[in-house]
Design a protein around this motif. Sequence first.
Motif, PDB file in Angstrom:
ATOM      1  N   PHE A   1       0.839  -1.208   0.000  1.00 22.66           N
ATOM      2  CA  PHE A   1       0.000   0.000   0.000  1.00 22.66           C
ATOM      3  C   PHE A   1       0.873   1.256   0.000  1.00 22.66           C
ATOM      4  N   ASP A   2       1.844   1.282   0.910  1.00 19.45           N
ATOM      5  CA  ASP A   2       2.692   2.472   1.028  1.00 19.45           C
ATOM      6  C   ASP A   2       3.466   2.751  -0.258  1.00 19.45           C
ATOM      7  N   ASN A   3       3.836   1.691  -0.957  1.00 13.58           N
ATOM      8  CA  ASN A   3       4.530   1.874  -2.225  1.00 13.58           C
ATOM      9  C   ASN A   3       3.676   2.619  -3.226  1.00 13.58           C
ATOM     10  N   VAL A   4       2.421   2.169  -3.378  1.00  9.63           N
ATOM     11  CA  VAL A   4       1.561   2.793  -4.378  1.00  9.63           C
ATOM     12  C   VAL A   4       1.194   4.210  -3.944  1.00  9.63           C
ATOM     13  N   ALA A   5       1.018   4.398  -2.625  1.00 12.55           N
ATOM     14  CA  ALA A   5       0.600   5.709  -2.125  1.00 12.55           C
ATOM     15  C   ALA A   5       1.764   6.693  -2.063  1.00 12.55           C
ATOM     16  N   TYR A   6       2.981   6.184  -2.241  1.00 13.44           N
ATOM     17  CA  TYR A   6       4.173   7.001  -1.985  1.00 13.44           C
ATOM     18  C   TYR A   6       4.167   8.339  -2.734  1.00 13.44           C
ATOM     19  N   GLY A   7       3.955   8.260  -4.050  1.00  8.76           N
ATOM     20  CA  GLY A   7       4.038   9.471  -4.868  1.00  8.76           C
ATOM     21  C   GLY A   7       3.026  10.524  -4.451  1.00  8.76           C
ATOM     22  N   LEU A   8       1.850  10.076  -4.010  1.00  9.39           N
ATOM     23  CA  LEU A   8       0.819  11.030  -3.604  1.00  9.39           C
ATOM     24  C   LEU A   8       1.102  11.591  -2.217  1.00  9.39           C
ATOM     25  N   ARG A   9       1.643  10.738  -1.357  1.00  5.69           N
ATOM     26  CA  ARG A   9       1.924  11.183   0.006  1.00  5.69           C
ATOM     27  C   ARG A   9       3.024  12.218   0.037  1.00  5.69           C
ATOM     28  N   GLU A  10       4.030  12.019  -0.792  1.00  8.58           N
ATOM     29  CA  GLU A  10       5.222  12.857  -0.684  1.00  8.58           C
ATOM     30  C   GLU A  10       5.219  14.006  -1.673  1.00  8.58           C
ATOM     31  N   ARG A  11       4.075  14.274  -2.311  1.00 11.26           N
ATOM     32  CA  ARG A  11       4.114  15.303  -3.349  1.00 11.26           C
ATOM     33  C   ARG A  11       3.975  16.704  -2.767  1.00 11.26           C
ATOM     34  N   GLY A  12       3.264  16.846  -1.664  1.00  8.18           N
ATOM     35  CA  GLY A  12       3.077  18.189  -1.124  1.00  8.18           C
ATOM     36  C   GLY A  12       3.385  18.231   0.351  1.00  8.18           C
ATOM     37  N   SER A  13       3.137  19.359   0.962  1.00 13.99           N
ATOM     38  CA  SER A  13       3.472  19.468   2.375  1.00 13.99           C
ATOM     39  C   SER A  13       2.429  18.756   3.234  1.00 13.99           C
TER      40      SER A  13
END
Lengths: 311, 339
Positions: free
Chosen positions: A160-172
Motif C-alpha cells: 500500500f505504502d509503495n503505491v501511495a508514496y508518490g501522492l503522500r510525498e508530493r506536497g506538504s
Amino acid sequence: MGIETTDDERGLSEAGVPPVRRIVVDGETPPVRVAHRIGNGASPGLDEPFAVEQDFEAVWVEERMRIESLGVRFGQKEAVKDVSLQVNSGEVLALIGPSGCGKTTLLRSLNKLVDLTPTAIRSGRILLDDEDTAYMDDTLLRKKVGMLFQQPNPFPMTIFDNVAYGLRERGSKRPGKKALEPIVVDALERAGLWDEVSDNLNHPALSLSGGQQQRLCIARSLAVRPEVLLLDEPCSALDPISTAIIEDTIVNLKDEIAIVIVTHNLQQAERIADKVAFMYLGDLVEYGPATQVFNAPMAERTKDYVRGDFG
Amino acid sequence: MPSLTLEATGIPEEVEAGDPTNRRVELMLGALASAVLLFIAGMIIFTLIKAWPSFANNGLAWFGAGGNVDQQLSDIFNSPADPADYVYELRAWPLIWSTILISGLSVVFATFIAVFSSIFIVHFAPTALQKLIEPVVKYLAAVPSVVYGLIGILVIVPWINNNLITEQMRASVAYVIQLDGSSVMAATMILTVMILPIMIALIVDSLRAVPLNWREGALALGVNKWRAVRTVSVRAIRPAIVAAAVLATARALGEAIMLAMVAGSIGFAPNPFDGILFLFEPSRPLAPSILDGEEGLSVVPFGETMYAFGFILIVSCVFFSFSGWAIRQSLSRYGIGAR
C-alpha cells in the motif's frame, strides 16, 4: 478532406502477422484521428506472432511530447546526437537499437533524470504539451512523465505504502489513508495486480515476485496520474509469463497514456509498439510505424538490425 | 606437439580425496572465536563474583538513592582491617543517574546530528567537500579522549561558568551544591562530539549502500530530493542507525577520563525539577567513579564496590547490544542493513 486507407499487408502475411489496416484522416493537423487495432483481451503467446483481434476502434492520437534536435553528451562522449521525435498519446513508441546506442539516455532525458549525472550536458529542446521542459520544475515534470526501470525497484515498505508514496510525498500535507485507498486500488487494478495483492496490502513489497514487483512499480507510477510513461527495458529481468502480463498491461494503458519503451527484445517491440525508433551510436536512424520499420525498413542499418545481423 | 598435461606442470591431477585443509581452517577459526566468547563470559562471571559482596550487603537498595554517595564511598574506603567489620553500605543512584543522563543525552543529540550530517555528506555536499569531510570526520574518532577532556576543562567548563551560569542560579542551589561550570552540559557537549565520528562513519557507509535504484524510483515519481532521501534512504537504513546508536552508547558508557575531567566528580544527582539549571549541575557517572577510586583498590571492600560499578557497565553494554539487535530485526523486515 478524404479518408485514405493504407494497406500494410505487404509482406505481412508471409511473416504470419495478421494484417493491420489504418484509416488516416488527412487534412487535419494533429490531433489526427487514427484507427488502429485493439485486441487487449488475450495476451499474445510469445512464440506466435500477434494474436490480435481484427477490430477497429477510433483513438485520438495526440502529440504529448516533442523532442527537437536533442543532444546529450557525457564529458567528451556523445550519447545522443541531434534526435528529433514525437511522443503521442494513444500510441506505444518503442526505442530499439544495439546496446550503448543512447536509447536509455534519450529516455532518461524525457524526465530529466539524466541531469542527475553530473557530467551530462543536454542540448536541443524537449517539449511537454508545448512547454519547454528545461524551464519546468523537475518534480512537476516527473509527476507528468512517469518512469519504470529495468530492475523492479519497489521501496522497502508495504505494498500500500509503495503505491501511495508518490501522492503522500508530493506536497506538504500528507493525505490520510482513507483518501488514498480508492486511488491505490484503482492504480493496482489498472496495473493488473489487484487480484493478487488485494488481501495483503500490508505485506512488504519486497516479498512479491519479480513480475509482481514490476507491476507494483507500474501501479506506483499510475497512482500519480502521469501523461507519459517511460519504460526502460521493463521486462528484461522477468520471466516470459510476467513479460506477457506486463505487455498486456502496457497495451491496455496506451489509450490514456503516451508510452515510450526501450527494449532489446525485437519481438516485444513488434508485439506492442505502434511506432518504432531505431537508434545507432546516438543517431536516430529510422522512425516510423512499427509495421514499416519491421517489414519495410528504409535504412540499411535498420534492415540489418531487425533481421538480426548485428545487435 | 603433445597437448599440455597437468602432470607436466606439477599440479595434482585430481583433488585430493578428503582434503583436510577445510577442516583444519574451520577448527582453528572456531577455536579462536570460542576462545574470545569464553574470555568475555569469563570476565563477566569473574566481575560478578568479585562484586557480589557489595550487591549482597545492600540488596536492591544498591540501586536506590539515600545519603551522600561520596560519604558512603569514603566510609567503605576507610573500612576497618578486620573482614568482619568491612563497610559495604552504598546507595549508587546518583552515579547511575549521572551515567544515564550524560550518555542518554549525548546519544540522542549525536544520533540526530549524525543522521543529518551524513545525509549532507552523501547527498548534498559538493564532491570536493565530500572528499575532505569524510576522512576528517573518521580521523576525529581517533583523537584520544584525554585531549577532549583537556579542551573541555580549559575551554568549555570556564565558558559555561562565565557565560551561562548566572549569580541567581548559583545562589538558588548554593545550600546543596557549588556550580563551577563542570556540569552535565559540559560533559554532554563533549561526549556528543566524541561519539559523533563513529556514528557518522557508519551511517555514511550505509547511506552509500542504499540502492540508487530506490532513490531514482522516488525521484521519477516527482518527489523532491530531500524527501526522497528522507522517506526512502533514511527509512531503509534505520537498522544501521540503531546499530550506530548502540555502538555509540557503549562508547559513551565506557568513557572515563574525559568525564572525570569535566563532569564535576561529585556524587550528586542532577535534579531535572530544577529546570534548565539542572544542566549546570555537576555529577559523576560510573566509569569515572572507577577511575577516581583507583588509589583505593587495595582496600578489599572498596575494590569490590568498584567491581560492582564495572559489572553494571558490562551488563548495560550487553543489554544494549541485545536490544539493538532485537530492534534491528523488527526494522529490517522492510529494509536493508546490518542484521
